[in-house]
Design a protein around this motif. Sequence first.
Motif, PDB file in Angstrom:
ATOM      1  N   LEU A   1       0.816  -1.209   0.000  1.00 50.94           N
ATOM      2  CA  LEU A   1       0.000   0.000   0.000  1.00 50.94           C
ATOM      3  C   LEU A   1       0.850   1.260   0.000  1.00 50.94           C
ATOM      4  N   ARG A   2       2.143   1.131   0.336  1.00 48.67           N
ATOM      5  CA  ARG A   2       3.041   2.286   0.313  1.00 48.67           C
ATOM      6  C   ARG A   2       3.949   2.273  -0.917  1.00 48.67           C
ATOM      7  N   ASP A   3       3.862   1.246  -1.698  1.00 51.14           N
ATOM      8  CA  ASP A   3       4.726   1.112  -2.878  1.00 51.14           C
ATOM      9  C   ASP A   3       4.035   1.790  -4.057  1.00 51.14           C
ATOM     10  N   ARG A   4       4.238   3.088  -4.195  1.00 49.63           N
ATOM     11  CA  ARG A   4       3.525   3.856  -5.222  1.00 49.63           C
ATOM     12  C   ARG A   4       3.885   3.433  -6.639  1.00 49.63           C
ATOM     13  N   PRO A   5       5.163   3.152  -6.951  1.00 51.62           N
ATOM     14  CA  PRO A   5       5.460   2.710  -8.319  1.00 51.62           C
ATOM     15  C   PRO A   5       4.717   1.428  -8.702  1.00 51.62           C
ATOM     16  N   TYR A   6       4.656   0.467  -7.790  1.00 50.65           N
ATOM     17  CA  TYR A   6       3.931  -0.779  -8.093  1.00 50.65           C
ATOM     18  C   TYR A   6       2.427  -0.508  -8.173  1.00 50.65           C
ATOM     19  N   ALA A   7       1.931   0.356  -7.290  1.00 52.32           N
ATOM     20  CA  ALA A   7       0.506   0.683  -7.321  1.00 52.32           C
ATOM     21  C   ALA A   7       0.117   1.329  -8.646  1.00 52.32           C
ATOM     22  N   LEU A   8       1.016   2.149  -9.212  1.00 55.77           N
ATOM     23  CA  LEU A   8       0.732   2.767 -10.509  1.00 55.77           C
ATOM     24  C   LEU A   8       0.663   1.709 -11.605  1.00 55.77           C
ATOM     25  N   VAL A   9       1.582   0.748 -11.573  1.00 55.44           N
ATOM     26  CA  VAL A   9       1.542  -0.348 -12.548  1.00 55.44           C
ATOM     27  C   VAL A   9       0.233  -1.118 -12.416  1.00 55.44           C
TER      28      VAL A   9
END
Length: 405
Positions: free
Chosen positions: A204-212
């Motif tokens: 939930l804090r991993d913004r690059p992965y969340a964007l993918v």
Amino acid sequence: MSRLLPPPGPQRALALAQLANSVGDGAYYVTSALYFTHVVGLAPTRIGLGLTAAWAVGSVVGVPLGRIADRRGPRGTAVLLALATGAAVASFLVVRGFLPFLAAACCYATAQSGLAAARQALLAGLVAPGERTGALAYLQSALNAGLAVGAGLGGIALTAQAGAAYRAVFAVDALSFLLCALVLLRLPPVAPAGAPPGARIEVLRDRPYALVALLNTVLLLRMPLLSLALPLWISERTGAPEWLVSVLFVLNTAAVTLFQVRTARAVTGLTTAVRAIRRSGVLALLTCAVFALSAGTPAWLAVTALAGGSVLLVAAEMLQSAGSWQLGFDLAPAGRVGEYQGLFGAGVTVARTLGPLLLTTLLMELGTTGWLLLGGMILAASYAMGPASRRAAATRPAPAAAPAA
């Protein structure tokens, strides 16, 4: 025939488990709406509200359940969630009101979402990194083959139009998850990952992965096309016969069953995954343009356009699936595959929940313009996936690969 079967061992067992429960799901998908209306006695609007709420809950709970699979071991977690899914399906046999239906639907969606994440973590622990996309291609082929068989069984129940026939379908679906659990139980155990430092739910804090994951959700808006948007388009905007819907469904299912594995062989890393996704975006735009041409034309021309668009759609689907599988695994840190796949897999739930409303609004209200807007949106997301995945990869200290068991 050997090309249609995964290699012996964990890959074949995982495919068998997928085939087992997808047969039951195929029968469930084609009969559930009529069962809930004719047998349970629910209004269609309440069914839609209940299922939307249930899948919203499932998409949220999938991440913590995936984390449990990482911490407690994916095999045991997957077995328990398969049994829970079967129990939830069986509970539909006794519900007779909206609130019990809502509770059963929430249990079903939660267990299904968690099971998907746990199985991905199990695959990551049993299959070498370079073979995972190929293994997922075999699982997708098994899924489509099972859905086709199950849809045929459900069609028999629809022909009978009897409560006993509908209940038999639900019983078959529940038993299919029991069989799935038994197959998964025969797989080798995968050691739980040690708790890494950091936040409890790091994804939930991993913004690059969340964007993918968000871009992948946009790409998955193609999912309601074949099941909802295209049937409505054929019925209301074209002169094509309505039975063409079933023909296009069979075409899509058969193509994925036969060619998904071959398509996935070209995807071996982040670069090839991004390339496959870009190509899928171009094909998706062409698909939408061809489908738009079917409106207001003679029946034979509409059928031609719809058939051609369906061929483009299945090609786009197979390329997008292969590329997304590779990105979802390669960008997930070691020891957190279940947790990260819980978020990545939530895209399927979101697309199925919000996609129907978005697609019907775009296509049925705006017509040709709506088709082009949809295709342009998918194309933009497919091209944005390249820089987004490179940014996510740059934040990973090492490849997210667990050694094969």
